[in-house]
Design an enzyme around this catalytic site. Structure first.
Site, PDB file in Angstrom:
ATOM      1  N   GLY A 192       0.792  -1.277  -0.118  1.00  0.00           N
ATOM      2  CA  GLY A 192       0.109  -0.009  -0.109  1.00  0.00           C
ATOM      3  C   GLY A 192       0.978   1.348   0.095  1.00  0.00           C
ATOM      4  O   GLY A 192       0.474   2.269   0.540  1.00  0.00           O
TER       5      GLY A 192
ATOM      6  N   LEU B 186      -0.596   7.503   3.461  1.00  0.00           N
ATOM      7  CA  LEU B 186       0.387   7.278   4.581  1.00  0.00           C
ATOM      8  C   LEU B 186       1.789   6.218   3.913  1.00  0.00           C
ATOM      9  O   LEU B 186       2.758   6.805   4.249  1.00  0.00           O
ATOM     10  CB  LEU B 186      -0.338   6.256   5.539  1.00  0.00           C
ATOM     11  CG  LEU B 186       0.805   5.452   6.636  1.00  0.00           C
ATOM     12  CD1 LEU B 186       1.187   6.874   7.436  1.00  0.00           C
ATOM     13  CD2 LEU B 186      -0.190   4.699   7.537  1.00  0.00           C
TER      14      LEU B 186
ATOM     15  N   ILE C 262      -0.930  -1.818  -5.554  1.00  0.00           N
ATOM     16  CA  ILE C 262      -1.619  -2.688  -6.686  1.00  0.00           C
ATOM     17  C   ILE C 262      -1.314  -1.854  -8.024  1.00  0.00           C
ATOM     18  O   ILE C 262      -1.541  -2.587  -9.263  1.00  0.00           O
ATOM     19  CB  ILE C 262      -3.323  -2.821  -6.449  1.00  0.00           C
ATOM     20  CG1 ILE C 262      -3.829  -3.627  -7.449  1.00  0.00           C
ATOM     21  CG2 ILE C 262      -3.809  -1.520  -6.474  1.00  0.00           C
ATOM     22  CD1 ILE C 262      -4.263  -4.870  -6.742  1.00  0.00           C
TER      23      ILE C 262
ATOM     24  N   TYR D  77     -15.745  -1.151   7.125  1.00  0.00           N
ATOM     25  CA  TYR D  77     -14.566  -0.815   7.309  1.00  0.00           C
ATOM     26  C   TYR D  77     -14.127  -0.988   9.093  1.00  0.00           C
ATOM     27  O   TYR D  77     -13.206  -1.594   9.195  1.00  0.00           O
ATOM     28  CB  TYR D  77     -13.914   0.528   6.965  1.00  0.00           C
ATOM     29  CG  TYR D  77     -12.916   1.226   7.352  1.00  0.00           C
ATOM     30  CD1 TYR D  77     -11.744   0.613   6.746  1.00  0.00           C
ATOM     31  CD2 TYR D  77     -12.593   2.395   8.280  1.00  0.00           C
ATOM     32  CE1 TYR D  77     -10.451   1.326   7.116  1.00  0.00           C
ATOM     33  CE2 TYR D  77     -11.529   2.841   8.617  1.00  0.00           C
ATOM     34  CZ  TYR D  77     -10.336   2.303   8.076  1.00  0.00           C
ATOM     35  OH  TYR D  77      -9.221   2.977   8.309  1.00  0.00           O
TER      36      TYR D  77
ATOM     37  N   LYS E 249     -11.505  -3.809  10.892  1.00  0.00           N
ATOM     38  CA  LYS E 249     -10.414  -3.370  11.532  1.00  0.00           C
ATOM     39  C   LYS E 249     -10.624  -3.907  12.988  1.00  0.00           C
ATOM     40  O   LYS E 249      -9.558  -4.182  13.797  1.00  0.00           O
ATOM     41  CB  LYS E 249     -10.349  -1.794  11.733  1.00  0.00           C
ATOM     42  CG  LYS E 249      -9.975  -1.194  10.225  1.00  0.00           C
ATOM     43  CD  LYS E 249      -8.354  -1.479  10.046  1.00  0.00           C
ATOM     44  CE  LYS E 249      -8.082  -0.851   8.895  1.00  0.00           C
ATOM     45  NZ  LYS E 249      -6.530  -1.163   8.433  1.00  0.00           N
TER      46      LYS E 249
HETATM   47  N1  SER Z   1      -9.460   8.135   7.960  1.00  0.00           N
HETATM   48  C1  SER Z   1     -10.389   6.987   8.051  1.00  0.00           C
HETATM   49  C2  SER Z   1     -11.409   7.163   7.319  1.00  0.00           C
HETATM   50  O1  SER Z   1     -12.012   8.091   7.414  1.00  0.00           O
HETATM   51  C3  SER Z   1     -10.565   6.494   9.342  1.00  0.00           C
HETATM   52  O2  SER Z   1      -9.430   5.871   9.775  1.00  0.00           O
HETATM   53  O3  SER Z   1     -11.895   6.057   6.897  1.00  0.00           O
END
Ligand code: SER
Length: 322
Positions: free
Chosen positions: A12, A17, A39, A147, A151
């Site tokens: 990634g 980041l 990718i 998401y 996580k």
């Molecule tokens: N910055 C991320 C998001 O908004 C949160 O981890 O999905």
């Protein structure tokens, strides 16, 4: 502990980041020691030209194993994920990328005896029944985005592998990250990046969150510092093997707009909340990161005024082609 013999894989590496972390790691370990993977080929020239790059789909176990054989990695930073807003549009795909991707990395780590792994978590692991002020390290966690669910499951999985197989896995629950080098993709906190771009372009900004929506946030230099400090801390200091709470500041769209108006008085913001408002409303407003402070001396450097000044300065330089 830093060893210049380490060989590091960043998955990634073209993301918000990854693009900056890869370059920081190359400064520390040497350009040839840090393999960037994503990718797609990187748009950032610096990333492609400063060291090795591999195209990689994290779902492709065989390719992962081939790369590990070829490069003999000792560390992996697995940053590839689908974020919260995009995740709601493609829930099953998000679950697959986020969970299967992590599983592949953990299995590879076991098989190849990789010494250390970094995997990012998020404030999205919290949910509507979590206390929203000074959210503690250990509390109710009932995320309601795919998401956030991926996580939280990932955190439990990391801790399980760390305990059961003694893998050295480290993780941070990032707040919204703000930066000017690579754009974020598909998060709920992305407005806090976009707003600076619009301000410097001198165009009005329409915000998809309501003006009083507070969220925890962090400027990229602090996110890089936290990640590297965590990864370089002695093993015995890392007492949390799920993921550490982490924060630097909290603000609302109205507050970030006011901080921009101190530099650009004509800047205009309007509000048109969409589906992301509900996601933001399920997340903490402020985070208690005292466990990170105790365990590995975490301290941020940037607050909102300092970040605003730096963002505007750097975006203006970019605009002028400097
Ligand atoms: N910055 C991320 C998001 O908004 C949160 O981890 O999905």
């Amino acid at each position: 502990m830093i060893s210049l013999k380490d060989k590091i894989l960043v998955i990634g590496a073209c993301g918000q980041l990854g693009a900056e972390l890869t370059l920081e790691l190359r400064k520390i370990y040497g350009d040839a020691q840090v393999v960037a993977a994503d990718i797609a080929v990187p748009k950032q020239r610096e990333l492609a030209e400063s060291g090795p790059f591999e195209i990689l789909d994290v779902l492709d176990r065989h390719h992962l194993a081939d790369l590990a054989y070829k490069h003999e990695f000792t560390q992996i930073y697995h940053l590839a994920a689908v974020l919260s807003a995009t995740g709601e549009k493609r829930p099953k795909f998000t679950w697959k990328i986020n969970m299967k991707g992590l599983e592949n990395i953990l299995d590879l780590t076991l098989e190849k005896g990789i010494a250390k792994v970094y995997w990012p978590s998020s404030i999205a692991v919290f949910g509507p029944n979590t206390p929203r002020q000074h959210t503690p390290q250990h509390t109710i966690m009932d995320p309601n985005t795919v998401y956030g669910i991926s996580k939280l499951a990932g955190e439990r999985f990391c801790e399980y592998y760390a305990t059961r197989y003694h893998l050295d896995i480290r993780s941070l629950r990032y707040p919204g990250l703000i930066s000017y080098k690579a754009l974020p993709g598909g998060g709920t906190t992305d407005y806090a990046v976009d707003i600076y771009y619009k301000a410097v372009e001198e165009v009005p900004f329409e915000c998809y969150l309501a003006e009083d929506t507070y969220l925890p946030m962090m400027y990229m230099p602090d996110a890089l510092k936290a990640t590297l400090e965590l990864m370089h801390a002695p093993t015995e200091n890392i007492k949390i093997r799920s993921s550490y709470n982490l924060t630097a500041m909290s603000f609302s769209p109205a507050e970030i707009a006011a901080s921009i108006q101190k530099h650009i008085p004509d800047f205009k913001i309007t509000y048109k909340p969409d589906y992301r408002q509900q996601i933001a409303a399920s997340w903490p407003e402020t985070i208690d990161d005292s466990v990170a402070q105790q365990d590995w001396n975490w301290q941020p450097d940037y607050d909102l005024p300092r970040m605003t000044q730096d963002m505007i300065e750097n975006l203006r330089k970019q605009k002028a082609g400097l």
